[in-house]
Design a protein around this motif. Structure first.
Motif, PDB file in Angstrom:
ATOM      1  N   PRO A 181      26.254  50.469  39.263  1.00 28.16           N
ATOM      2  CA  PRO A 181      27.676  50.611  39.578  1.00 28.16           C
ATOM      3  C   PRO A 181      28.175  52.011  39.273  1.00 28.16           C
ATOM      4  O   PRO A 181      27.617  52.711  38.425  1.00 28.16           O
ATOM      5  N   ASP A 182      29.229  52.429  39.985  1.00 34.44           N
ATOM      6  CA  ASP A 182      29.867  53.709  39.683  1.00 34.44           C
ATOM      7  C   ASP A 182      31.321  53.460  39.294  1.00 34.44           C
ATOM      8  O   ASP A 182      31.743  52.312  39.128  1.00 34.44           O
ATOM      9  N   SER A 183      32.098  54.512  39.136  1.00 34.81           N
ATOM     10  CA  SER A 183      33.475  54.367  38.651  1.00 34.81           C
ATOM     11  C   SER A 183      34.361  53.574  39.602  1.00 34.81           C
ATOM     12  O   SER A 183      35.387  53.019  39.187  1.00 34.81           O
ATOM     13  N   ASN A 184      33.993  53.512  40.890  1.00 40.61           N
ATOM     14  CA  ASN A 184      34.768  52.707  41.835  1.00 40.61           C
ATOM     15  C   ASN A 184      34.535  51.211  41.649  1.00 40.61           C
ATOM     16  O   ASN A 184      35.215  50.392  42.268  1.00 40.61           O
ATOM     17  N   SER A 185      33.568  50.852  40.795  1.00 41.30           N
ATOM     18  CA  SER A 185      33.279  49.445  40.508  1.00 41.30           C
ATOM     19  C   SER A 185      34.098  48.922  39.334  1.00 41.30           C
ATOM     20  O   SER A 185      33.907  47.784  38.897  1.00 41.30           O
ATOM     21  N   VAL A 186      35.003  49.743  38.804  1.00 39.13           N
ATOM     22  CA  VAL A 186      35.773  49.370  37.619  1.00 39.13           C
ATOM     23  C   VAL A 186      37.040  48.621  38.027  1.00 39.13           C
ATOM     24  O   VAL A 186      37.858  49.124  38.796  1.00 39.13           O
ATOM     25  N   MET A 187      37.183  47.411  37.533  1.00 43.03           N
ATOM     26  CA  MET A 187      38.420  46.647  37.654  1.00 43.03           C
ATOM     27  C   MET A 187      38.495  45.751  36.428  1.00 43.03           C
ATOM     28  O   MET A 187      37.557  45.003  36.139  1.00 43.03           O
ATOM     29  N   CYS A 188      39.609  45.834  35.700  1.00 39.49           N
ATOM     30  CA  CYS A 188      39.719  45.144  34.418  1.00 39.49           C
ATOM     31  C   CYS A 188      40.789  44.058  34.444  1.00 39.49           C
ATOM     32  O   CYS A 188      41.753  44.132  35.205  1.00 39.49           O
ATOM     33  N   PHE A 189      40.593  43.076  33.609  1.00 40.65           N
ATOM     34  CA  PHE A 189      41.513  41.950  33.410  1.00 40.65           C
ATOM     35  C   PHE A 189      42.192  42.116  32.063  1.00 40.65           C
ATOM     36  O   PHE A 189      41.544  42.423  31.062  1.00 40.65           O
ATOM     37  N   ASP A 190      43.505  41.915  32.037  1.00 35.88           N
ATOM     38  CA  ASP A 190      44.271  41.943  30.792  1.00 35.88           C
ATOM     39  C   ASP A 190      44.995  40.612  30.664  1.00 35.88           C
ATOM     40  O   ASP A 190      45.871  40.295  31.467  1.00 35.88           O
ATOM     41  N   GLY A 191      44.605  39.831  29.659  1.00 32.60           N
ATOM     42  CA  GLY A 191      45.223  38.523  29.461  1.00 32.60           C
ATOM     43  C   GLY A 191      46.650  38.588  28.963  1.00 32.60           C
ATOM     44  O   GLY A 191      47.335  37.563  28.923  1.00 32.60           O
ATOM     45  N   GLU A 192      47.111  39.761  28.555  1.00 32.66           N
ATOM     46  CA  GLU A 192      48.493  39.978  28.109  1.00 32.66           C
ATOM     47  C   GLU A 192      48.902  38.959  27.043  1.00 32.66           C
ATOM     48  O   GLU A 192      49.936  38.319  27.134  1.00 32.66           O
ATOM     49  N   ASN A 193      48.037  38.833  26.043  1.00 28.83           N
ATOM     50  CA  ASN A 193      48.297  37.985  24.868  1.00 28.83           C
ATOM     51  C   ASN A 193      48.303  36.492  25.179  1.00 28.83           C
ATOM     52  O   ASN A 193      48.879  35.700  24.410  1.00 28.83           O
ATOM     53  N   THR A 194      47.673  36.098  26.271  1.00 31.54           N
ATOM     54  CA  THR A 194      47.512  34.684  26.603  1.00 31.54           C
ATOM     55  C   THR A 194      46.047  34.302  26.427  1.00 31.54           C
ATOM     56  O   THR A 194      45.166  34.943  27.019  1.00 31.54           O
ATOM     57  N   PRO A 195      45.741  33.282  25.644  1.00 33.51           N
ATOM     58  CA  PRO A 195      44.342  32.906  25.428  1.00 33.51           C
ATOM     59  C   PRO A 195      43.664  32.425  26.713  1.00 33.51           C
ATOM     60  O   PRO A 195      44.323  31.930  27.637  1.00 33.51           O
ATOM     61  N   ILE A 196      42.348  32.561  26.740  1.00 36.67           N
ATOM     62  CA  ILE A 196      41.524  31.978  27.787  1.00 36.67           C
ATOM     63  C   ILE A 196      41.073  30.611  27.281  1.00 36.67           C
ATOM     64  O   ILE A 196      40.319  30.537  26.301  1.00 36.67           O
ATOM     65  N   SER A 197      41.530  29.556  27.903  1.00 35.40           N
ATOM     66  CA  SER A 197      41.215  28.214  27.417  1.00 35.40           C
ATOM     67  C   SER A 197      39.743  27.896  27.638  1.00 35.40           C
ATOM     68  O   SER A 197      39.105  28.432  28.551  1.00 35.40           O
ATOM     69  N   PRO A 198      39.157  27.027  26.814  1.00 35.82           N
ATOM     70  CA  PRO A 198      37.733  26.695  26.962  1.00 35.82           C
ATOM     71  C   PRO A 198      37.398  26.082  28.313  1.00 35.82           C
ATOM     72  O   PRO A 198      36.278  26.227  28.801  1.00 35.82           O
ATOM     73  N   GLU A 199      38.370  25.419  28.948  1.00 37.13           N
ATOM     74  CA  GLU A 199      38.125  24.811  30.258  1.00 37.13           C
ATOM     75  C   GLU A 199      37.858  25.862  31.331  1.00 37.13           C
ATOM     76  O   GLU A 199      37.240  25.563  32.358  1.00 37.13           O
ATOM     77  N   ARG A 200      38.328  27.087  31.085  1.00 37.54           N
ATOM     78  CA  ARG A 200      38.150  28.156  32.089  1.00 37.54           C
ATOM     79  C   ARG A 200      36.851  28.923  31.900  1.00 37.54           C
ATOM     80  O   ARG A 200      36.472  29.727  32.758  1.00 37.54           O
ATOM     81  N   ILE A 201      36.163  28.683  30.793  1.00 36.00           N
ATOM     82  CA  ILE A 201      34.901  29.381  30.538  1.00 36.00           C
ATOM     83  C   ILE A 201      33.769  28.686  31.288  1.00 36.00           C
ATOM     84  O   ILE A 201      33.559  27.477  31.158  1.00 36.00           O
ATOM     85  N   ILE A 202      33.042  29.459  32.067  1.00 37.47           N
ATOM     86  CA  ILE A 202      31.941  28.923  32.871  1.00 37.47           C
ATOM     87  C   ILE A 202      30.632  28.958  32.101  1.00 37.47           C
ATOM     88  O   ILE A 202      29.870  27.992  32.100  1.00 37.47           O
ATOM     89  N   ARG A 203      30.359  30.081  31.441  1.00 26.01           N
ATOM     90  CA  ARG A 203      29.130  30.163  30.642  1.00 26.01           C
ATOM     91  C   ARG A 203      29.216  31.354  29.692  1.00 26.01           C
ATOM     92  O   ARG A 203      30.039  32.251  29.871  1.00 26.01           O
ATOM     93  N   VAL A 204      28.328  31.333  28.712  1.00 24.78           N
ATOM     94  CA  VAL A 204      28.202  32.429  27.744  1.00 24.78           C
ATOM     95  C   VAL A 204      26.759  32.905  27.784  1.00 24.78           C
ATOM     96  O   VAL A 204      25.834  32.117  27.579  1.00 24.78           O
ATOM     97  N   ASP A 205      26.566  34.186  28.060  1.00 23.35           N
ATOM     98  CA  ASP A 205      25.227  34.779  28.075  1.00 23.35           C
ATOM     99  C   ASP A 205      25.103  35.723  26.885  1.00 23.35           C
ATOM    100  O   ASP A 205      25.905  36.655  26.746  1.00 23.35           O
ATOM    101  N   PHE A 206      24.082  35.503  26.055  1.00 19.85           N
ATOM    102  CA  PHE A 206      23.764  36.447  24.994  1.00 19.85           C
ATOM    103  C   PHE A 206      22.683  37.372  25.528  1.00 19.85           C
ATOM    104  O   PHE A 206      21.602  36.931  25.903  1.00 19.85           O
ATOM    105  N   VAL A 207      23.014  38.655  25.613  1.00 20.30           N
ATOM    106  CA  VAL A 207      22.183  39.593  26.379  1.00 20.30           C
ATOM    107  C   VAL A 207      21.532  40.632  25.472  1.00 20.30           C
ATOM    108  O   VAL A 207      21.909  40.785  24.308  1.00 20.30           O
TER     109      VAL A 207
END
Length: 207
Positions: A181-207
């Motif tokens: 990827p290069d710099s044009n591949s950058v797009m970020c998410f800001d939850g703005e102080n709202t938690p991500i509920s466990p129901e919205r989590i699809i998976r956790v990868d330990f890399v």
């Protein structure tokens, strides 16, 4: 001149036609955590977890002097390091944050992004505070004892969904031409102080 993401999206739609816009978008939250972390409660803004974060940090350290330095750093709320002070006092920095392109997490520095798999910013900033206060470097301990993780979750699309598609096209282009990827591949998410509920989590990868 249009942004390159917009230009590439318009080129694609002129060739393939207008896409059916997705109603949901997947994001990747990069971090580094102690062994045993599950994210079963979701992902929280930093400000909602400062006390538990401090306890997790103290549990990582087995040296009394190191633990005392951490307690003092939190007690003075970043008296020496600007970045640590901002992290623990300014809600603007509490997230939670994520990236659109998973592969970006492994090429963060070359794209002028913070390497969250290397270490969360709050830990980097805490260690800076402690280094300035007492010339003690705790960062190698966290690097050794915490492991990198990518948490994939889903969020409802918003008005920027066409931009997200443009960024995805930029990533496909750079992956094809450069292999990364290069710099044009950058797009970020800001939850703005709202938690991500466990129901919205699809998976956790330990890399």
């Amino acid at each position: 001149m249009p942004e390159f993401q917009q230009y590439l999206f318009e080129r694609a739609t002129s060739h393939f036609g207008n896409p059916q816009l997705p109603s949901e978008v997947c994001w990747f939250h990069g971090t580094r955590v102690p062994h045993g972390t599950t994210f079963r409660e979701g992902i929280f803004p930093l400000g909602q977890r400062l006390d538990s974060l401090k306890e997790t940090i103290l549990a990582t350290l087995d040296n009394d002097q190191h633990q005392e330095q951490v307690r003092q750093a939190f007690a003075r709320k970043g008296g020496y390091a600007y970045h640590f002070r901002e992290k623990i006092t300014n809600p603007m920095h509490w997230g939670p944050y994520a990236i659109l392109i998973r592969e970006l997490a492994f090429h963060a520095e070359s794209c002028s992004q913070h390497d969250y798999l290397g270490m969360p910013e709050i830990i980097d900033d805490l260690c800076e505070e402690i280094r300035i206060a007492g010339e003690l470097d705790l960062l190698p301990i966290f690097q050794e004892r915490w492991r990198p993780a990518l948490v994939k979750f889903v969020a409802v699309s918003d008005s920027l969904v066409e931009t997200y598609l443009g960024v995805a096209l930029c990533y496909l282009r750079s992956a094809l031409l450069e292999g990364v990827p290069d710099s044009n591949s950058v797009m970020c998410f800001d939850g703005e102080n709202t938690p991500i509920s466990p129901e919205r989590i699809i998976r956790v990868d330990f890399v």
